[in-house]
Design an enzyme around this catalytic site. Sequence first.
Site, PDB file in Angstrom:
ATOM      1  N   ARG A   1      -7.304   3.660  -5.707  1.00  0.00           N
ATOM      2  CA  ARG A   1      -8.533   3.887  -4.949  1.00  0.00           C
ATOM      3  C   ARG A   1      -8.572   5.332  -4.454  1.00  0.00           C
ATOM      4  NH1 ARG A   1      -8.835  -1.815  -1.438  1.00  0.00           N
ATOM      5  NH2 ARG A   1      -7.842  -3.088  -3.051  1.00  0.00           N
TER       6      ARG A   1
ATOM      7  N   GLU B   1      -3.078  10.835   2.661  1.00  0.00           N
ATOM      8  CA  GLU B   1      -4.257  10.970   3.526  1.00  0.00           C
ATOM      9  C   GLU B   1      -4.319  12.371   4.126  1.00  0.00           C
ATOM     10  OE1 GLU B   1      -5.382   6.685   5.341  1.00  0.00           O
ATOM     11  OE2 GLU B   1      -3.361   7.371   5.868  1.00  0.00           O
TER      12      GLU B   1
ATOM     13  N   GLU C   1       0.825  -1.209   0.000  1.00  0.00           N
ATOM     14  CA  GLU C   1       0.000   0.000   0.000  1.00  0.00           C
ATOM     15  C   GLU C   1       0.861   1.262   0.000  1.00  0.00           C
ATOM     16  OE1 GLU C   1      -3.294   1.984   3.022  1.00  0.00           O
ATOM     17  OE2 GLU C   1      -3.090  -0.206   2.935  1.00  0.00           O
TER      18      GLU C   1
END
Length: 365
Positions: free
Chosen positions: A209, A129, A125
């Site tokens: 995503r 954020e 990953e």
Amino acid sequence: MMASRRISVLSSLGLFACLLSPVVAQTFTYCNPLEKDDCPNAPALGQNYTTYLNSSLNPDVWNATSGLVEISDAGSNFTIHKALDSPTIQSFFYIFFGTVEVHMKAATGRGVVSSIVIQSEVLDEIDWEWVGSEPDKVQTNYFGKGNTTSYDRGKTFDIKGAMDDFHNYTVNWTPEKIEWYIDTVLVRTLKYEEALGGKNFPQTPSTVRLGIWPGGDPQNKKGVIEWAGGEIDYEKTPYIMSVKELKVVDAHKGKEYSYSDRSGDWQSIKVIDGVSDIANEINKPPPKSLAQRWRELPTAAKIAIFASIGGLVILGMAIIAFCCVKQRRAGRREFSMENSKFVEDQNNVMAMRTQWNHKYKPVGS
């Protein structure tokens, strides 16, 4: 057939992901090749891809889950309207190293988290954020093979107006290093050997995503809520993350990616030649406009169309003329009949008046 099966499975499991907690849904994997040998191959992007998110997303390219993505002229709005909303889009295609560039505006609000995630089925990953209570900061992070034993890998950077203006957030990902850029300025580099000697270095085919989620939802763990800035206030919805442009570059050219063993090392990934169904869908030309269709018609067809239209116009004019003539004739007949009746009535009146005059005699005559 393998790519189609994978899309079908992902669509079904996207519904299942809606039932999970926001954190789990954001990092969901349906078949981990480190645990199973029969996971389907990953359909490759295998090319460069740019999309502007001011129109409906192609459901054969993107899987939308867990909430509403609203389309506007400025882009796509990922909106939290109510408890546990966490609208997310996930690509059906995978990239095996490459570049992901997103032009977006993060959401504001305590307990609200906006995110860009590049993630594989083995839970490698790479993250961006934004915590809604920190309007001028962005966090970068990475994980290797789902290893969450340590949360000290993240780094935070200042970015003025992250929740007021659109900014360009780019990840450049190679087997040697990962680079994070803000508005084309390099802010962080992670080398392969720095990630536990490469063991925690993201290195397997991954989807893209984009989403927003309530990290401060009371159902989440205490540590997650604290990291998200505290409990979210659902009375202050909507919370909106906006994305207007996305560019993705796959470093490899191929149809699919397959795992040859359970090591999770990038050298074990096989690139299968060809073009994926998803790439074909992306490259499919948009529907042609009427003007384009007209320009492509041969001259003979255009002449035939003009002749047909001309014939219809002439026929229409003839019908109108016929109706007018018929109406005028009917009007004349009606006028003639009415005029004859009027003359007849006048003659009758004159005859009655003459008879009356003959019969009338003055007094004293």
